[in-house]
Design an enzyme around this catalytic site. Structure first.
Site, PDB file in Angstrom:
ATOM      1  N   LYS A  27     -19.472  17.478  74.726  1.00  0.00           N
ATOM      2  CA  LYS A  27     -19.082  18.887  74.634  1.00  0.00           C
ATOM      3  C   LYS A  27     -19.990  19.614  73.617  1.00  0.00           C
ATOM      4  O   LYS A  27     -20.742  18.969  72.886  1.00  0.00           O
ATOM      5  CB  LYS A  27     -17.600  18.997  74.259  1.00  0.00           C
ATOM      6  CG  LYS A  27     -16.677  18.430  75.356  1.00  0.00           C
ATOM      7  CD  LYS A  27     -16.627  19.277  76.616  1.00  0.00           C
ATOM      8  CE  LYS A  27     -16.190  18.559  77.866  1.00  0.00           C
ATOM      9  NZ  LYS A  27     -14.782  18.259  78.000  1.00  0.00           N
ATOM     10  N   THR A  28     -19.899  20.931  73.576  1.00  0.00           N
ATOM     11  CA  THR A  28     -20.828  21.742  72.774  1.00  0.00           C
ATOM     12  C   THR A  28     -20.851  21.309  71.308  1.00  0.00           C
ATOM     13  O   THR A  28     -21.904  21.243  70.694  1.00  0.00           O
ATOM     14  CB  THR A  28     -20.483  23.231  72.926  1.00  0.00           C
ATOM     15  OG1 THR A  28     -20.589  23.546  74.321  1.00  0.00           O
ATOM     16  CG2 THR A  28     -21.418  24.120  72.127  1.00  0.00           C
TER      17      THR A  28
END
Ligand SMILES: *Cc1c(COP(=O)(O)O)cnc(C)c1O
Length: 362
Positions: free
Chosen positions: A182-183
């Site tokens: 994820k980011t």
């Protein structure tokens, strides 16, 4: 060449903060990093309250439980999303009601949401997929008109904005994921955010075994242990310090792909409306569905790892008993490819990926 579809970038204070946990022996779920991460993350998104949890799936489960979603209720979820969005609803005993997506933004279609509202609808779950915000004006208007809750699944859209406001601050409650791709990541982790103090207190209560506030080892509901460790929170905090850099690079990567793939029979996932699309994964949709798997194979042979876009959940065995066609979700699910999108990806590697895609089509 050997280019993976994703890998985390761990070049900040991750090691320093994790070593601090080890040195001070605060390695379990108590400790300062949990509080600091929750506080700074909710400040970053723009909500009043936040609490860390084990992962994004359980963040959604907790959000639903805090709203009182359970048996006999219906929750509206897009079919074109990651499985966890639907499963979290299933865990509560409520029914999942699927909606189709929009062709341009790939997000939940508001007119289909409106059509699927019944007297049993308890909540709508917009999922900001691949970093693109949903049409929150339309969704919030529907929710208000029908008096139902809104749970935002922001797992793929950390820092994305709709009309200048970050996603996760629109609905009643929001869930985030910090899985390794994820980011920002904690390894495994999640967060629940809200502006509602009662909902926040319920989330904390349920995630901590239903511990009563005024007596030790007294539990007044059947809760869960959904806590995050201080070590995971330490990594999360170090990641959060670098988030602007990650998002800027992801948007740059998307612009490079969009430019270099121009004119080929693929559509790069674009931003629609007044939004900041943070491009968790830069994705393309093949104009001919038959190209999807053969293009992926061709890229694999050339050392490039990709992923297929999510298969529409309404076609999976445990959710297909009341099959209804969702044509856009089906098309996107069978024609899409996620391209390598991690922040440390080099411009020369993007060039190489695009050259290979060009060669495939020539
Ligand atoms: C990653 C993801 C989740 C679940 O998060 P985990 O941390 O992997 O449990 C939920 N919804 C969406 C849309 C996701 O991409």
């Amino acid at each position: 060449m050997n280019i993976s579809v994703y890998k985390p970038s761990l070049n900040g204070n991750e090691k320093k903060y994790v070593n601090d946990c080890l040195d001070t022996t605060w390695i379990s779920s108590k400790g300062k990093y949990n509080d600091m991460f929750a506080e700074r993350f909710s400040e970053y998104i723009g909500t009043q309250y936040g609490t860390t949890v084990t992962n994004g799936t359980l963040a959604l489960h907790l959000a639903l439980l805090a709203l009182g979603v359970g048996e006999g209720d219906e929750v509206i979820v897009p079919s074109f999303t990651y499985i966890a969005s639907a499963n979290a609803v299933k865990y509560t005993g409520a029914d999942v009601v699927f909606v189709d997506s929009l062709e341009d933004s790939w997000q939940m279609a508001p007119d289909d949401v409106e059509r699927k509202i019944t007297k049993n609808t308890k909540a709508i779950m917009p999922v900001h997929l691949y970093g693109h915000p949903c049409d929150m004006d339309a969704i919030m208007a529907i929710a208000r008109r029908h008096d139902v809750f809104v749970i935002e699944d922001c797992a793929e859209a950390i820092g994305s904005e709709y009309n200048g406001k970050k996603v996760g601050s629109f609905g009643d409650i929001a869930a985030f994921s910090f899985f390794g791709n994820k980011t920002i990541t904690c390894g495994e982790g999640g967060m629940v955010l809200t502006n509602n103090k009662t909902l926040f207190e319920r989330v904390v209560h349920i995630k901590g075994q239903g511990l009563a506030t005024h007596r030790e080892y007294w539990h007044d509901i059947v809760g869960y242990n959904y806590r995050m460790t201080n070590i995971a929170a330490a990594i999360g905090l170090a990641q959060l310090e670098q988030i602007d850099k990650f998002i800027d690079r992801k948007m740059q990567i998307a612009a490079l792909y969009t430019d270099k793939l121009y004119g080929l029979p693929v559509t790069v996932h674009k931003s629609v409306g007044n939004v900041k699309h943070t491009y968790w994964m830069v994705s393309i949709s093949c104009q001919n569905i038959e190209d999807r798997d053969s293009l992926r194979n061709y890229l694999k042979e050339n050392g490039i790892e990709t992923r297929p876009t999510f298969y529409p959940i309404h076609t999976m065995p445990m959710y297909s008993h009341k099959y209804q066609s969702h044509p856009v979700a089906e098309k996107l699910g069978w024609s899409g490819i996620n391209l390598p999108s991690y922040p440390d990806l080099k411009d020369s590697e993007i060039d190489y990926v695009c050259e290979c895609i060009k060669k495939y089509f020539s």
